[in-house]
Design an enzyme around this catalytic site. Structure first.
Site, PDB file in Angstrom:
ATOM      1  N   TRP A  30      -5.042  -1.221  -4.836  1.00  0.00           N
ATOM      2  CA  TRP A  30      -4.080  -0.839  -5.884  1.00  0.00           C
ATOM      3  C   TRP A  30      -3.902   0.665  -5.986  1.00  0.00           C
ATOM      4  O   TRP A  30      -2.772   1.161  -6.075  1.00  0.00           O
ATOM      5  CB  TRP A  30      -4.467  -1.451  -7.232  1.00  0.00           C
ATOM      6  CG  TRP A  30      -4.297  -2.941  -7.220  1.00  0.00           C
ATOM      7  CD1 TRP A  30      -5.284  -3.882  -7.323  1.00  0.00           C
ATOM      8  CD2 TRP A  30      -3.069  -3.671  -7.053  1.00  0.00           C
ATOM      9  NE1 TRP A  30      -4.742  -5.144  -7.249  1.00  0.00           N
ATOM     10  CE2 TRP A  30      -3.396  -5.044  -7.079  1.00  0.00           C
ATOM     11  CE3 TRP A  30      -1.733  -3.296  -6.882  1.00  0.00           C
ATOM     12  CZ2 TRP A  30      -2.425  -6.042  -6.944  1.00  0.00           C
ATOM     13  CZ3 TRP A  30      -0.762  -4.287  -6.742  1.00  0.00           C
ATOM     14  CH2 TRP A  30      -1.119  -5.645  -6.782  1.00  0.00           C
ATOM     15  N   ASP A  74      -5.068   3.352 -13.920  1.00  0.00           N
ATOM     16  CA  ASP A  74      -4.625   1.960 -13.836  1.00  0.00           C
ATOM     17  C   ASP A  74      -5.785   1.093 -14.316  1.00  0.00           C
ATOM     18  O   ASP A  74      -6.816   0.999 -13.664  1.00  0.00           O
ATOM     19  CB  ASP A  74      -4.258   1.638 -12.375  1.00  0.00           C
ATOM     20  CG  ASP A  74      -3.768   0.198 -12.197  1.00  0.00           C
ATOM     21  OD1 ASP A  74      -3.828  -0.590 -13.170  1.00  0.00           O
ATOM     22  OD2 ASP A  74      -3.325  -0.134 -11.072  1.00  0.00           O
ATOM     23  N   LYS A  76      -3.828 -10.046 -16.698  1.00  0.00           N
ATOM     24  CA  LYS A  76      -5.257 -10.212 -16.432  1.00  0.00           C
ATOM     25  C   LYS A  76      -6.043 -10.347 -17.733  1.00  0.00           C
ATOM     26  O   LYS A  76      -6.628 -11.375 -17.995  1.00  0.00           O
ATOM     27  CB  LYS A  76      -5.787  -9.053 -15.581  1.00  0.00           C
ATOM     28  CG  LYS A  76      -5.471  -9.210 -14.095  1.00  0.00           C
ATOM     29  CD  LYS A  76      -4.323  -8.376 -13.631  1.00  0.00           C
ATOM     30  CE  LYS A  76      -3.945  -8.676 -12.189  1.00  0.00           C
ATOM     31  NZ  LYS A  76      -3.269  -7.560 -11.553  1.00  0.00           N
TER      32      LYS A  76
HETATM   33  C1  LIG Z   1      -2.543  -6.862 -10.685  1.00  0.00           C
HETATM   34  C2  LIG Z   1      -2.681  -5.387 -10.550  1.00  0.00           C
HETATM   35  C3  LIG Z   1      -1.576  -4.551 -10.307  1.00  0.00           C
HETATM   36  C4  LIG Z   1      -0.185  -5.084 -10.102  1.00  0.00           C
HETATM   37  O1  LIG Z   1       0.295  -5.692 -11.217  1.00  0.00           O
HETATM   38  P1  LIG Z   1       1.793  -6.291 -11.223  1.00  0.00           P
HETATM   39  O2  LIG Z   1       1.940  -6.705 -12.639  1.00  0.00           O
HETATM   40  O3  LIG Z   1       1.810  -7.421 -10.255  1.00  0.00           O
HETATM   41  O4  LIG Z   1       2.705  -5.205 -10.825  1.00  0.00           O
HETATM   42  C5  LIG Z   1      -1.799  -3.193 -10.239  1.00  0.00           C
HETATM   43  N1  LIG Z   1      -3.023  -2.665 -10.397  1.00  0.00           N
HETATM   44  C6  LIG Z   1      -4.097  -3.437 -10.618  1.00  0.00           C
HETATM   45  C7  LIG Z   1      -5.429  -2.796 -10.791  1.00  0.00           C
HETATM   46  C8  LIG Z   1      -3.962  -4.817 -10.704  1.00  0.00           C
HETATM   47  O5  LIG Z   1      -5.040  -5.591 -10.924  1.00  0.00           O
END
Ligand SMILES: *Cc1c(COP(=O)(O)O)cnc(C)c1O
Length: 370
Positions: free
Chosen positions: A108, A182, A206
């Site tokens: 990511w 993030d 999540k």
């Molecule tokens: C799932 C995830 C993403 C991407 O999320 P989307 O909603 O599919 O764009 C980005 N960063 C992390 C750490 C993630 O777990």
């Protein structure tokens, strides 16, 4: 909340995302589905400009502020496009001709860096990969002494929890520039000091609720730096001024996020859930480490408490493992295609009981096949 989860057909869900939701939240949403609080219509049928809906939206923000103790000089935005669209929004809002520093510790943060590079190529500024743990297949975090920091960077970006590789950075890195994190897969899993960050963002699917939202928590001082090319809907200042309602927001996901925040408060808040999360992770890692049959490759200090990838000593048993796990009511344990093996995502809504059921299954499977 009247429906007893024990009476329902609810299996153990270890999906990385969209992930398990608290059963009580789904039951509450079900009870309000057709007629929200006696109004004779569903919340999803209401105008986002109605006072009822605006009330729901503002309450959700207040609950999140209280759960995370977000200081008043931060804005909280409920946006769309997922965490992935933030990979573009961040350079468009914050680069301002300067340098974006990026730490790469997995898939990511790597994607975020790659997307920012495109804006550097357009002339919006520069990007700099501070360090990468690619050589270790993203099983660790590069040594702080080896980071090539830009002294006056516009921001420093990292991923606090790499969902695919199971690598977590628990302590916010100490850097002299605005810290951008993030936190898609670790937000609300343990207490953090928001004041250490310039910006935190997290996709909802999540630890927050269903897919469709991305939450941005941003210090006010970072709101007036957007490039003239920044699309209006990605412009943080604009979205803050419009209460995240410049256009129609993801109203139902936002409402459900509010119910999840209520649920989390009922569990005792972030500190209480963090205790359970640590227990879950410790037990699962101990089960893996105490066996020669299972393995987790991540350096211990950086193991994620939310996403636990593991492999079987004999990969030819993977298929059987997944099949029998599913038969035992343990769902979505297949690892990400980039890593292989298995992955158990054990977010807030995944109970200690679910983790114990997984461990019991793993031990029985080992007995049968070692
Ligand atoms: C799932 C995830 C993403 C991407 O999320 P989307 O909603 O599919 O764009 C980005 N960063 C992390 C750490 C993630 O777990």
């Amino acid at each position: 909340m009247t429906t007893k989860p024990s009476e329902l057909h609810r299996l153990h869900n270890f999906c990385a995302g969209p992930a398990a939701m608290p059963t009580q939240v789904l039951a509450k949403a079900q009870s309000e589905m057709l007629d929200w609080q006696g109004k004779g219509l569903s919340i999803m049928e209401m105008s986002h400009r109605s006072s009822d809906y605006v009330g729901v939206a503002e309450m959700a923000e207040q609950k999140l502020r209280s759960l995370m103790q977000i200081p008043d000089d931060y804005k909280v935005l409920f946006l769309q496009g997922g965490a992935s669209l933030q990979f573009s929004a961040i350079p468009l809002n914050l680069l301002m001709g300067g340098t974006g520093d990026y730490l790469t510790t997995g898939a990511w943060s790597g994607k975020a860096f790659k997307e920012a590079k495109r804006y550097a190529e357009l002339g919006l500024g520069q990007v700099n990969e501070v360090a990468t743990s690619k050589d270790s297949n993203f099983t660790t975090v590069p040594d702080r002494a080896d980071w090539q920091l830009t002294p006056d960077a516009a921001y420093f970006h990292y991923c606090a929890n790499e969902t695919i590789h199971g690598v977590q950075i628990t302590e916010p890195p100490q850097v002299a520039v605005p810290l951008v994190a993030d936190m898609s897969s670790c937000i609300l899993s343990a207490p953090i000091d928001v004041s250490k960050f310039g910006m935190i963002y997290a996709g909802s699917q999540k630890n927050i609720g269903p897919a469709g939202l991305v939450i941005v928590i941003i210090h006010e001082s970072l709101l007036d730096r957007a490039s003239q090319w920044c699309p209006t809907l990605l412009n943080y200042k604009h979205m803050a001024e419009k209460g995240s309602m410049s256009n129609t927001p993801a109203t139902y996901s936002w409402y459900l996020a509010g119910l999840v925040f209520d649920w989390l408060q009922e569990q005792g808040g972030v500190e209480a859930i963090a205790k359970v999360n640590h227990q879950k992770a410790e037990r699962l890692y101990a089960a893996i480490d105490n066996s020669d049959f299972y393995q987790n490759p991540v350096v211990k200090d950086y193991r994620s408490i939310m996403n636990v990838p593991f492999t079987l000593a004999d990969a030819s048993l993977d298929k059987l493992f997944l099949q029998q796990a599913e038969e035992a009511g343990l769902l979505n344990l297949k690892g990400h295609r980039d890593v292989g093996g298995m992955r158990a995502s054990i977010y807030n809504a995944v109970s200690l009981e679910s983790v114990e059921a997984l461990i019991e299954f793993m031990q029985q499977f080992e007995k049968n096949h070692a």
